[in-house]
Design a protein around this motif. Sequence first.
Motif, PDB file in Angstrom:
ATOM      1  N   ILE A 106       0.864  -1.181   0.000  1.00 47.41           N
ATOM      2  CA  ILE A 106       0.000   0.000   0.000  1.00 47.41           C
ATOM      3  C   ILE A 106       0.898   1.228   0.000  1.00 47.41           C
ATOM      4  O   ILE A 106       1.789   1.352   0.845  1.00 47.41           O
ATOM      5  N   THR A 107       0.681   2.112  -0.967  1.00 47.97           N
ATOM      6  CA  THR A 107       1.492   3.321  -1.044  1.00 47.97           C
ATOM      7  C   THR A 107       0.622   4.547  -0.800  1.00 47.97           C
ATOM      8  O   THR A 107      -0.584   4.535  -1.029  1.00 47.97           O
ATOM      9  N   ARG A 131       3.275   3.141  10.080  1.00 52.76           N
ATOM     10  CA  ARG A 131       4.572   3.697   9.689  1.00 52.76           C
ATOM     11  C   ARG A 131       4.605   3.728   8.166  1.00 52.76           C
ATOM     12  O   ARG A 131       4.433   2.702   7.509  1.00 52.76           O
ATOM     13  N   LEU A 132       4.825   4.919   7.603  1.00 52.34           N
ATOM     14  CA  LEU A 132       4.912   5.102   6.160  1.00 52.34           C
ATOM     15  C   LEU A 132       6.375   5.385   5.821  1.00 52.34           C
ATOM     16  O   LEU A 132       6.905   6.461   6.118  1.00 52.34           O
ATOM     17  N   ARG A 185       6.677   9.754  -1.770  1.00 54.35           N
ATOM     18  CA  ARG A 185       5.955   8.526  -2.059  1.00 54.35           C
ATOM     19  C   ARG A 185       6.381   7.542  -0.987  1.00 54.35           C
ATOM     20  O   ARG A 185       7.574   7.295  -0.800  1.00 54.35           O
ATOM     21  N   CYS A 186       5.420   7.029  -0.241  1.00 54.12           N
ATOM     22  CA  CYS A 186       5.714   6.181   0.913  1.00 54.12           C
ATOM     23  C   CYS A 186       5.027   4.834   0.779  1.00 54.12           C
ATOM     24  O   CYS A 186       3.965   4.727   0.176  1.00 54.12           O
ATOM     25  N   GLU A 187       5.650   3.825   1.380  1.00 52.58           N
ATOM     26  CA  GLU A 187       5.049   2.496   1.441  1.00 52.58           C
ATOM     27  C   GLU A 187       4.722   2.178   2.883  1.00 52.58           C
ATOM     28  O   GLU A 187       5.559   2.362   3.765  1.00 52.58           O
ATOM     29  N   GLU A 188       3.483   1.745   3.109  1.00 51.71           N
ATOM     30  CA  GLU A 188       3.068   1.431   4.466  1.00 51.71           C
ATOM     31  C   GLU A 188       3.741   0.138   4.907  1.00 51.71           C
ATOM     32  O   GLU A 188       3.678  -0.877   4.208  1.00 51.71           O
ATOM     33  N   GLU A 189       4.374   0.201   6.057  1.00 47.95           N
ATOM     34  CA  GLU A 189       5.062  -0.972   6.592  1.00 47.95           C
ATOM     35  C   GLU A 189       4.048  -1.889   7.258  1.00 47.95           C
ATOM     36  O   GLU A 189       3.197  -1.434   8.006  1.00 47.95           O
ATOM     37  N   ARG A 190       4.138  -3.151   6.996  1.00 47.88           N
ATOM     38  CA  ARG A 190       3.209  -4.137   7.555  1.00 47.88           C
ATOM     39  C   ARG A 190       3.915  -5.016   8.553  1.00 47.88           C
ATOM     40  O   ARG A 190       5.001  -5.353   8.506  1.00 47.88           O
TER      41      ARG A 190
END
Length: 110
Positions: free
Chosen positions: A62-63, A86-87, A105-110
């Motif tokens: 998810i970005t 956390r993005l 541009r961020c990626e959600e940490e899972r």
Amino acid sequence: MGTLFLDAGLLRHRALIERNDPVPDAMGGAADRWHEVGEAAVRVEPARAEVSPEAGQRIARITHRVTLRHRDGLERGMAFRLGSRRLVIRTLHDPDETGRYLVCRCEEER
């Protein structure tokens, strides 16, 4: 290209800014160690969600697009913390080259 106009009211989320300083472990890898280095008012917009197969599993990525007032020292690999989310910053740029804003541009940490 014109100057970007951004209503300051859109920067309505407070986000902690974090830096990761990985700590080596006994197995030759590293464990993430995030620590706070600042705080900012941000605008968070979902960008895309995609699912891809990895190691026999379906992994969701998810970005988000995060916009904030320009600040020195922000770089790829750092993250915005919004509550328990956390993005992680993958890219950042000045959208109109005026030095007023940054778009990450961020990626959600899972």
